[in-house]
Motif scaffolding. Sequence first.
Motif, PDB file in Angstrom:
ATOM      1  N   TYR A  68       0.894  -1.266  -0.051  1.00 23.74           N
ATOM      2  CA  TYR A  68      -0.005   0.042   0.112  1.00 23.74           C
ATOM      3  C   TYR A  68       0.898   1.259   0.259  1.00 23.74           C
ATOM      4  O   TYR A  68       1.899   1.312   0.628  1.00 23.74           O
ATOM      5  N   PHE A  69       0.701   2.262  -0.964  1.00 25.15           N
ATOM      6  CA  PHE A  69       1.262   3.418  -1.030  1.00 25.15           C
ATOM      7  C   PHE A  69       0.422   4.569  -0.338  1.00 25.15           C
ATOM      8  O   PHE A  69      -0.882   4.567  -0.706  1.00 25.15           O
ATOM      9  N   ASN A  70       0.991   5.596  -0.023  1.00 26.10           N
ATOM     10  CA  ASN A  70       0.096   6.585   0.713  1.00 26.10           C
ATOM     11  C   ASN A  70      -0.320   7.674  -0.385  1.00 26.10           C
ATOM     12  O   ASN A  70      -0.933   8.779  -0.001  1.00 26.10           O
ATOM     13  N   SER A  71       0.123   7.478  -1.435  1.00 22.54           N
ATOM     14  CA  SER A  71      -0.615   8.407  -2.531  1.00 22.54           C
ATOM     15  C   SER A  71      -0.429   7.672  -3.792  1.00 22.54           C
ATOM     16  O   SER A  71       0.338   6.866  -4.228  1.00 22.54           O
ATOM     17  N   MET A  72      -1.152   8.072  -5.203  1.00 22.06           N
ATOM     18  CA  MET A  72      -1.048   7.395  -6.326  1.00 22.06           C
ATOM     19  C   MET A  72       0.501   8.258  -6.839  1.00 22.06           C
ATOM     20  O   MET A  72       0.994   7.482  -7.710  1.00 22.06           O
ATOM     21  N   TYR A  73       0.629   9.271  -6.581  1.00 18.16           N
ATOM     22  CA  TYR A  73       2.085   9.650  -7.079  1.00 18.16           C
ATOM     23  C   TYR A  73       3.274   8.894  -6.306  1.00 18.16           C
ATOM     24  O   TYR A  73       4.071   8.534  -7.280  1.00 18.16           O
ATOM     25  N   ASN A  74       3.084   8.143  -5.196  1.00 18.94           N
ATOM     26  CA  ASN A  74       3.936   7.460  -4.678  1.00 18.94           C
ATOM     27  C   ASN A  74       4.096   6.067  -5.347  1.00 18.94           C
ATOM     28  O   ASN A  74       5.110   5.587  -5.829  1.00 18.94           O
ATOM     29  N   LEU A  75       2.753   5.495  -5.602  1.00 16.15           N
ATOM     30  CA  LEU A  75       2.964   4.518  -6.346  1.00 16.15           C
ATOM     31  C   LEU A  75       3.408   4.467  -7.660  1.00 16.15           C
ATOM     32  O   LEU A  75       4.129   3.588  -8.129  1.00 16.15           O
ATOM     33  N   ASN A  76       2.690   5.303  -8.613  1.00 15.35           N
ATOM     34  CA  ASN A  76       3.265   5.602  -9.909  1.00 15.35           C
ATOM     35  C   ASN A  76       4.758   5.729 -10.279  1.00 15.35           C
ATOM     36  O   ASN A  76       5.637   5.247 -10.828  1.00 15.35           O
ATOM     37  N   LEU A 115      -3.569   3.770  -0.417  1.00 22.73           N
ATOM     38  CA  LEU A 115      -4.182   3.692   0.928  1.00 22.73           C
ATOM     39  C   LEU A 115      -3.555   4.973   1.653  1.00 22.73           C
ATOM     40  O   LEU A 115      -2.658   4.947   2.043  1.00 22.73           O
ATOM     41  N   TYR A 116      -4.491   6.043   1.380  1.00 22.02           N
ATOM     42  CA  TYR A 116      -3.826   7.276   2.195  1.00 22.02           C
ATOM     43  C   TYR A 116      -3.832   7.375   3.547  1.00 22.02           C
ATOM     44  O   TYR A 116      -4.232   6.400   4.200  1.00 22.02           O
TER      45      TYR A 116
END
Length: 357
Positions: free
Chosen positions: A125-133, A167-168
């Motif tokens: 789980y990443f805390n933002s879409m920016y982090n994931l991408n 997952l914010y």
Amino acid sequence: MLLIIEPFYGGSHKQLIDIMTRGLNSEQYLLIQMKAKKWHWRARSSALWLSQNIPENLDNFSVVFCSSVLNLCELVGLRPDLHSIRKIMYFHENQLIYPVQQLKDRDFQYGYNQILSALVADEIYFNSMYNLNSFLDNISKHFKPQPDYKPNFDAIKSKIASKSEVLYFPIYEELKSIAPVIKSENVDRGPLKIVWPHRWEHDKNPDSFFNTISKLKDEGLDFRICVLGECYSECPDVIIRIKKDLESHIHWFGYADSREKYYEILEESDVVVSTANHEFFGVAMLEAVYLGCYPLVPNRLVYPELYPVECLYNTDNQLFNMLKSFILNPSLVRTMSSINIDFQKFNKNKFNSILDK
């Protein structure tokens, strides 16, 4: 039973665990943690110490939760009894895009450890879409210095993406416990107060903040600044310059020694500024906004994902002009309606459902 492993138990890492475990009793979870010091050594070698301090009998544990500071791959190798337990990894940040001036200055091992850990984890789980991408899109680039025998990057990216979600950070419940501030336009609250609530390290770009505020001072403008935060390692020289050169404009400087004092300073402030070159969520910024501060954030990193367009700036000169207009007329910002941010999307419900699977 939930086993929580945190090699860097401080800041937002500690805050997340505190939120997750609130309401749980000692029979529902076990926390194995290390103090939030020497981040680089925690990332390099925490797995060995943790392997020796995790209980030998894991029969009662069904979930392992850890942050991406941990080299999960090493830990599972040292403790193969963890292999059959469901392993959840949370990315507060990723090291694949940590800001360096040249690629050769990047420490390959930190990002490599995170890639291996993501491959070993069952859920990510990443805390933002920016982090994931940014993590997925930079896997192949991270291996650029490797001379030969490069792995199949598409296969790695696909495997990690298949078990990854956004997952914010679940800050909403904490925010609800403090009343949002309604700042009256009829009260003389003095000069505009500008708050910069960030960790005192180079990736938060304090130089940009200092240069902008110095220009405002040089124009003879009347304002106050609150520089909140602390150093985890070496303190940038610019922080010392802020304290010295802007002394007459400082309302608060340093670490707030209690949550209550911290919130009090945010409540007193009018504008909250980020100049960061490295940000994946930004708990402090959202706390300030919830407490009535108007955010000015760079049009990069995670900020366009979380903030409306009117709060974004593209250059330091734009930031200077926006702050100058507020300083000359504080009522412009003090009478603004609340920023259009849906804080409820930062709730704890999804965390609870994931851990209860």
